[in-house]
Design an enzyme around this catalytic site. Structure first.
Site, PDB file in Angstrom:
ATOM      1  N   ASP A   1      -7.112   8.907   6.306  1.00  0.00           N
ATOM      2  CA  ASP A   1      -7.134  10.158   7.072  1.00  0.00           C
ATOM      3  C   ASP A   1      -6.891   9.902   8.560  1.00  0.00           C
ATOM      4  OD1 ASP A   1      -7.359  12.894   7.356  1.00  0.00           O
ATOM      5  OD2 ASP A   1      -9.541  12.884   7.509  1.00  0.00           O
TER       6      ASP A   1
ATOM      7  N   HIS B   1       2.351  10.326   9.817  1.00  0.00           N
ATOM      8  CA  HIS B   1       2.498   9.955   8.408  1.00  0.00           C
ATOM      9  C   HIS B   1       3.438   8.761   8.264  1.00  0.00           C
ATOM     10  CE1 HIS B   1       0.178  13.398   7.445  1.00  0.00           C
ATOM     11  NE2 HIS B   1       1.107  14.283   7.740  1.00  0.00           N
TER      12      HIS B   1
ATOM     13  N   LEU C   1      -2.551  -7.388  -8.079  1.00  0.00           N
ATOM     14  CA  LEU C   1      -3.220  -6.197  -7.552  1.00  0.00           C
ATOM     15  C   LEU C   1      -2.640  -4.912  -8.142  1.00  0.00           C
ATOM     16  CD1 LEU C   1      -5.008  -4.821  -5.240  1.00  0.00           C
ATOM     17  CD2 LEU C   1      -2.913  -4.865  -3.881  1.00  0.00           C
TER      18      LEU C   1
END
Ligand code: IPE
Ligand code: IPE
Ligand code: MG
Length: 262
Positions: free
Chosen positions: A40, A57, A151
């Protein structure tokens, strides 16, 4: 005396910034298996610099890469990143359009390296509302990394926890209606196994950036016993050292699950 000081120092609440943690230090203790991040603060990061929100972004993509590499270095099994919530459609079209273009942009830049790093990409969210180009980019990434064993990089895209729980319960209600199970037989496992996160362990550590202290409809069921770590940093400023600081803090916590510490 030195020993005493060291153990106090280890348990004490040193500010994250003064921690100069190495991978080796962290590997001496338990590493969280699943780390989830509410990424965020992109918009505020951009505004602070007099830039449009979408630049935040874009900059956030670099932080995604840094977090992924750092998680891989620590041998974390699953990194879940909250990229778009079922409520984020409320934003202006221009911003939503850009957010929907990010998977394509990010994967065009990074997919080759992720394939090489043995990362397996997964997605958790509702595809129905997503534009075709977003689905296509995710599908390609999932397909190209499906045999990787390292991962798991799990993107929560058009994800909402209340919807996920509702869907799970609805499915079970249908089974009851069809006479396959009785309502009395519904278990937590049956609800859990119908969530979008099915097959993944619950997050051990949940990180949220930007200073907001809330979950914003993120993994409400799965975080029942997650350790929470908040930072005022905006997501584009998040780096390897911050993930390390969060893991170090996680290692100082005592998880009791309602019981008593050993
Ligand atoms: C997080 O940053 C990214 C998404 C929610 C998609 P924000 O866009 O929420 O940035 P702020 O919180 O407005 O600063
Ligand atoms: C949560 O952030 C969603 C993502 C990070 C994708 P928001 O910015 O949407 O959350 P609120 O609106 O501040 O609760
Ligand atoms: Mg926000």
């Amino acid at each position: 005396m030195i020993k005493l000081f060291q153990s106090w120092w280890k348990k004490g609440d040193r500010p994250a910034s003064s921690e100069n943690l190495s991978v080796a230090d962290l590997l001496e203790n338990n590493i969280p298996e699943h780390v989830a991040i509410i990424m965020d603060g992109n918009g505020r990061w951009a505004r602070k610099r007099g830039m449009p929100r979408n630049m935040g972004h874009r900059s956030g993509m670099k932080a995604v890469k840094r977090a992924t590499i750092a998680a891989d270095e620590l041998g974390i099994s699953v990194l879940t990143l909250y990229a778009f919530s079922t409520e984020n459609w409320k934003r202006p079209k221009e911003e939503v359009d850009y957010l929907m273009a990010i998977p394509q942009e990010f994967l065009a830049l990074e997919l080759d390296e992720l394939v090489q790093k043995n990362v397996r990409i997964r997605m958790m969210g509702y595809t129905k509302e997503l534009p075709d180009h977003t689905i296509a980019a995710m599908k390609e990434a999932i397909e190209r990394t499906k045999n990787n064993t390292g991962l798991i990089l799990n993107f929560a895209l058009n994800y909402g926890s209340r919807r996920e729980i509702t869907e799970s319960v609805k499915e079970l209600a249908h089974s009851v209606q069809a006479g396959e199970i009785s309502a009395e037989d519904i278990t937590e496992e049956m609800i859990q196994s119908r969530l979008l996160s099915s097959g993944l362990p619950d997050p051990d550590l949940l990180i949220r950036t930007s200073g907001e202290l809330r979950l914003s409809n993120f993994m409400l069921w799965q975080t029942a016993y997650s350790e929470l770590w908040f930072t005022d940093l905006y997501w584009p400023d998040f780096g390897r050292e911050h993930l390390f600081a969060a893991v170090a803090e996680f290692q100082r916590r005592t998880r009791r699950y309602g019981g008593l510490s050993k």
